[in-house]
Design an enzyme around this catalytic site. Structure first.
Site, PDB file in Angstrom:
ATOM      1  N   ASP A   1      -5.454  11.798  -2.525  1.00  0.00           N
ATOM      2  CA  ASP A   1      -4.838  12.187  -1.251  1.00  0.00           C
ATOM      3  C   ASP A   1      -3.336  12.267  -1.472  1.00  0.00           C
ATOM      4  O   ASP A   1      -2.690  11.255  -1.751  1.00  0.00           O
ATOM      5  CB  ASP A   1      -5.174  11.139  -0.176  1.00  0.00           C
ATOM      6  CG  ASP A   1      -4.706  11.560   1.212  1.00  0.00           C
ATOM      7  OD1 ASP A   1      -4.048  12.609   1.344  1.00  0.00           O
ATOM      8  OD2 ASP A   1      -5.021  10.819   2.175  1.00  0.00           O
TER       9      ASP A   1
ATOM     10  N   HIS B   1       0.884  -1.175   0.000  1.00  0.00           N
ATOM     11  CA  HIS B   1       0.000   0.000   0.000  1.00  0.00           C
ATOM     12  C   HIS B   1       0.917   1.218   0.000  1.00  0.00           C
ATOM     13  O   HIS B   1       1.579   1.503   1.001  1.00  0.00           O
ATOM     14  CB  HIS B   1      -0.886  -0.057   1.257  1.00  0.00           C
ATOM     15  CG  HIS B   1      -2.072   0.840   1.219  1.00  0.00           C
ATOM     16  ND1 HIS B   1      -3.089   0.694   0.306  1.00  0.00           N
ATOM     17  CD2 HIS B   1      -2.415   1.911   1.986  1.00  0.00           C
ATOM     18  CE1 HIS B   1      -4.021   1.630   0.517  1.00  0.00           C
ATOM     19  NE2 HIS B   1      -3.628   2.377   1.519  1.00  0.00           N
TER      20      HIS B   1
ATOM     21  N   LYS C   1     -10.321   6.485  -3.506  1.00  0.00           N
ATOM     22  CA  LYS C   1      -9.330   7.500  -3.149  1.00  0.00           C
ATOM     23  C   LYS C   1      -8.007   7.013  -3.700  1.00  0.00           C
ATOM     24  O   LYS C   1      -7.606   5.868  -3.459  1.00  0.00           O
ATOM     25  CB  LYS C   1      -9.305   7.631  -1.633  1.00  0.00           C
ATOM     26  CG  LYS C   1      -8.131   8.351  -1.066  1.00  0.00           C
ATOM     27  CD  LYS C   1      -8.498   8.904   0.297  1.00  0.00           C
ATOM     28  CE  LYS C   1      -7.422   8.640   1.309  1.00  0.00           C
ATOM     29  NZ  LYS C   1      -7.763   9.233   2.613  1.00  0.00           N
TER      30      LYS C   1
ATOM     31  N   LYS D   1     -11.032  11.816  12.163  1.00  0.00           N
ATOM     32  CA  LYS D   1     -10.336  10.574  12.532  1.00  0.00           C
ATOM     33  C   LYS D   1     -10.274  10.485  14.041  1.00  0.00           C
ATOM     34  O   LYS D   1      -9.798  11.428  14.690  1.00  0.00           O
ATOM     35  CB  LYS D   1      -8.919  10.559  11.955  1.00  0.00           C
ATOM     36  CG  LYS D   1      -8.888  10.488  10.434  1.00  0.00           C
ATOM     37  CD  LYS D   1      -7.471  10.328   9.939  1.00  0.00           C
ATOM     38  CE  LYS D   1      -7.464  10.045   8.447  1.00  0.00           C
ATOM     39  NZ  LYS D   1      -6.077   9.913   7.938  1.00  0.00           N
TER      40      LYS D   1
ATOM     41  N   LYS E   1      -3.931   7.424  -3.946  1.00  0.00           N
ATOM     42  CA  LYS E   1      -2.793   8.009  -3.246  1.00  0.00           C
ATOM     43  C   LYS E   1      -1.828   8.571  -4.281  1.00  0.00           C
ATOM     44  O   LYS E   1      -1.414   7.854  -5.214  1.00  0.00           O
ATOM     45  CB  LYS E   1      -2.098   6.942  -2.402  1.00  0.00           C
ATOM     46  CG  LYS E   1      -2.931   6.535  -1.191  1.00  0.00           C
ATOM     47  CD  LYS E   1      -2.983   7.648  -0.172  1.00  0.00           C
ATOM     48  CE  LYS E   1      -3.692   7.226   1.095  1.00  0.00           C
ATOM     49  NZ  LYS E   1      -3.782   8.310   2.078  1.00  0.00           N
TER      50      LYS E   1
ATOM     51  N   GLU F   1     -14.186   6.209   4.720  1.00  0.00           N
ATOM     52  CA  GLU F   1     -13.207   5.300   4.101  1.00  0.00           C
ATOM     53  C   GLU F   1     -12.856   4.203   5.112  1.00  0.00           C
ATOM     54  O   GLU F   1     -11.698   3.850   5.279  1.00  0.00           O
ATOM     55  CB  GLU F   1     -11.967   6.085   3.661  1.00  0.00           C
ATOM     56  CG  GLU F   1     -11.342   6.883   4.796  1.00  0.00           C
ATOM     57  CD  GLU F   1     -10.107   7.682   4.412  1.00  0.00           C
ATOM     58  OE1 GLU F   1      -9.856   7.849   3.208  1.00  0.00           O
ATOM     59  OE2 GLU F   1      -9.398   8.120   5.326  1.00  0.00           O
TER      60      GLU F   1
ATOM     61  N   ASP G   1      -6.848  16.823   6.370  1.00  0.00           N
ATOM     62  CA  ASP G   1      -6.676  15.561   7.104  1.00  0.00           C
ATOM     63  C   ASP G   1      -5.588  15.747   8.171  1.00  0.00           C
ATOM     64  O   ASP G   1      -5.902  16.059   9.326  1.00  0.00           O
ATOM     65  CB  ASP G   1      -6.353  14.427   6.124  1.00  0.00           C
ATOM     66  CG  ASP G   1      -6.087  13.107   6.824  1.00  0.00           C
ATOM     67  OD1 ASP G   1      -6.273  13.032   8.056  1.00  0.00           O
ATOM     68  OD2 ASP G   1      -5.676  12.115   6.167  1.00  0.00           O
TER      69      ASP G   1
ATOM     70  N   GLU H   1      -7.314  15.783  -1.089  1.00  0.00           N
ATOM     71  CA  GLU H   1      -7.112  15.704   0.365  1.00  0.00           C
ATOM     72  C   GLU H   1      -5.681  16.107   0.712  1.00  0.00           C
ATOM     73  O   GLU H   1      -4.734  15.635   0.081  1.00  0.00           O
ATOM     74  CB  GLU H   1      -7.407  14.262   0.803  1.00  0.00           C
ATOM     75  CG  GLU H   1      -7.198  13.996   2.277  1.00  0.00           C
ATOM     76  CD  GLU H   1      -7.661  12.585   2.659  1.00  0.00           C
ATOM     77  OE1 GLU H   1      -8.424  11.949   1.899  1.00  0.00           O
ATOM     78  OE2 GLU H   1      -7.236  12.120   3.730  1.00  0.00           O
TER      79      GLU H   1
END
Ligand code: MUC
Ligand code: MG
Length: 375
Positions: free
Chosen positions: A199, A23, A168, A274, A170, A328, A250, A225
């Site tokens: 993001d 990831h 989303k 969050k 990255k 998410e 964020d 983001e």
């Protein structure tokens, strides 16, 4: 009359679980996630669970899994053992009064205390935070394999399964033009079947962001983001007020005080809420309230927690009357090991939120005993 119930033990487990694929974020490539789980056991036989998981060791935040565990074991657990667990807010006021910072550790502890108390009361956790207005939440998926064709195939697979229709992406590891080409190719492949968002995890300068935002808006992307560094609130304000594409804050939101600064400056269109980044459920509820009062739209974010943090977040987000950008909360789906006896239910593009007491989940403690790092 004071209750006879006491906290017997507060234990913190580090559980390393491989991810289903690498990831890739601008700050780290994750091949595994370290779940930081807190288990609170009380004398009436109830267990409460909390989670303080972060991303990429110290790459994302200033607490590592190891620091979270050592600070809980050394400073927070001794404050709680022997206390009455029936008043979690009172216990957290004491923890907050004696412990500086350590938002993730506090979130894990607070969640475990509220899970324990909600079980005692026979109520879902959502009902201790104002009450749920929904039983399920829309869930985005993050495409971050690092490869455009693989990302398209992955998106098509989960769309077909009716698991996610919000993606989303990255970005921030390539050049701005390279990132835009990657994103535009994915948006072209998915068309109107999906919402595509990006993001950058703080990777861009303000100038790069202004350039990238215009191209991403042209490509049909719905939001950007945290394009720039978290501490540049003036820059975030400039980007938001440029009105090119909605901007989500964020990493800029480390709790209610940051939320107030960003909201006062109208430096974001959307807040990613969050629980860990906000220092817990109550802090996250306050961030959301500040956003709402400032007409900033809400989104339910993740620190890629496992099932405990994911369901704690879901229980809280279920109480938000407006959640315009969905959530998410896919963390457990990125992991190769199931730590619940019954996995979380993802269907029809949403995560179901159980109505059972507490978090509404049942941990597989034998599995955890096998997976935990120190066993
Ligand atoms: C972040 O920055 O939002 C959320 C999804 C994901 O893949 O990474 C996280 C962290
Ligand atoms: Mg983010």
């Amino acid at each position: 009359m004071s209750s006879q119930v006491k906290i017997l033990a507060v234990e913190t487990l580090l559980v390393d679980v491989p991810t289903i694929r690498p990831h890739r974020l601008s700050v780290a490539t994750m091949n595994h996630q370290t779940l930081v789980l807190v288990r609170v056991e009380t004398s009436d036989g109830l267990i409460g669970w909390g989670e303080g998981t972060t991303i990429g060791g110290l790459a994302y935040g200033e607490e590592s899994p190891e620091s979270i565990k050592v600070n809980i074991d050394t400073y927070i657990a001794p404050m709680l053992v022997g206390q009455d667990p029936s008043f979690p807010a009172m216990l957290m006021a004491s923890v907050n009064g004696h412990i500086q910072g350590n938002r993730f550790a506090k979130c894990a502890i607070e969640t475990a205390l509220y899970d324990n108390q909600a079980k005692r009361l026979g109520l879902p956790l959502s009902e201790l935070f104002g009450g749920r207005v929904r039983d399920s939440l829309p869930v985005a998926w993050t495409l971050a394999s690092g490869d455009t064709a693989k990302d398209i195939a992955e998106a098509e697979r989960v769309l077909e399964l009716r698991r996610h229709n919000i993606f989303k992406l990255k970005i921030g590891l390539r050049s701005v033009k390279g990132d835009v080409a990657h994103v535009a190719a994915i948006k072209r492949a998915l068309g109107d079947m999906a919402s595509v968002r990006v993001d950058a995890n703080q990777a861009w300068s303000v100038t790069e962001a202004l350039e990238g935002m215009a191209m991403l808006a042209d490509a049909g992307v719905d939001m950007v983001e945290q394009p720039i560094t978290a501490d540049d609130k003036a820059g975030l304000q400039r980007l938001t007020q440029a009105n090119i594409i909605p901007i989500m804050a964020d990493e800029a939101l480390h709790g209610p005080r940051d939320a107030f600064v960003v909201a006062s400056a109208q430096a974001a269109d959307i807040f990613a809420i969050k629980i860990n980044q906000s220092g817990g459920l109550r802090g996250a509820a306050e961030v959301a309230a500040i956003g709402k009062a400032a007409n900033i739209a809400l989104y339910g974010g993740t620190m890629l927690e496992g099932a405990v943090g994911t369901m704690a977040s879901a229980q809280l987000f279920s109480t938000f009357h407006d959640l315009a950008w969905g959530t998410e909360l896919f963390g457990p789906l990125l992991l190769t090991e199931e730590i619940l006896r019954e996995p979380l239910q993802y269907r029809d593009f949403a995560l179901e939120i159980p109505r059972r007491p507490g978090l509404g989940i049942d941990l597989d403690e034998e599995k955890l005993a096998r997976l935990r790092r120190d066993r």
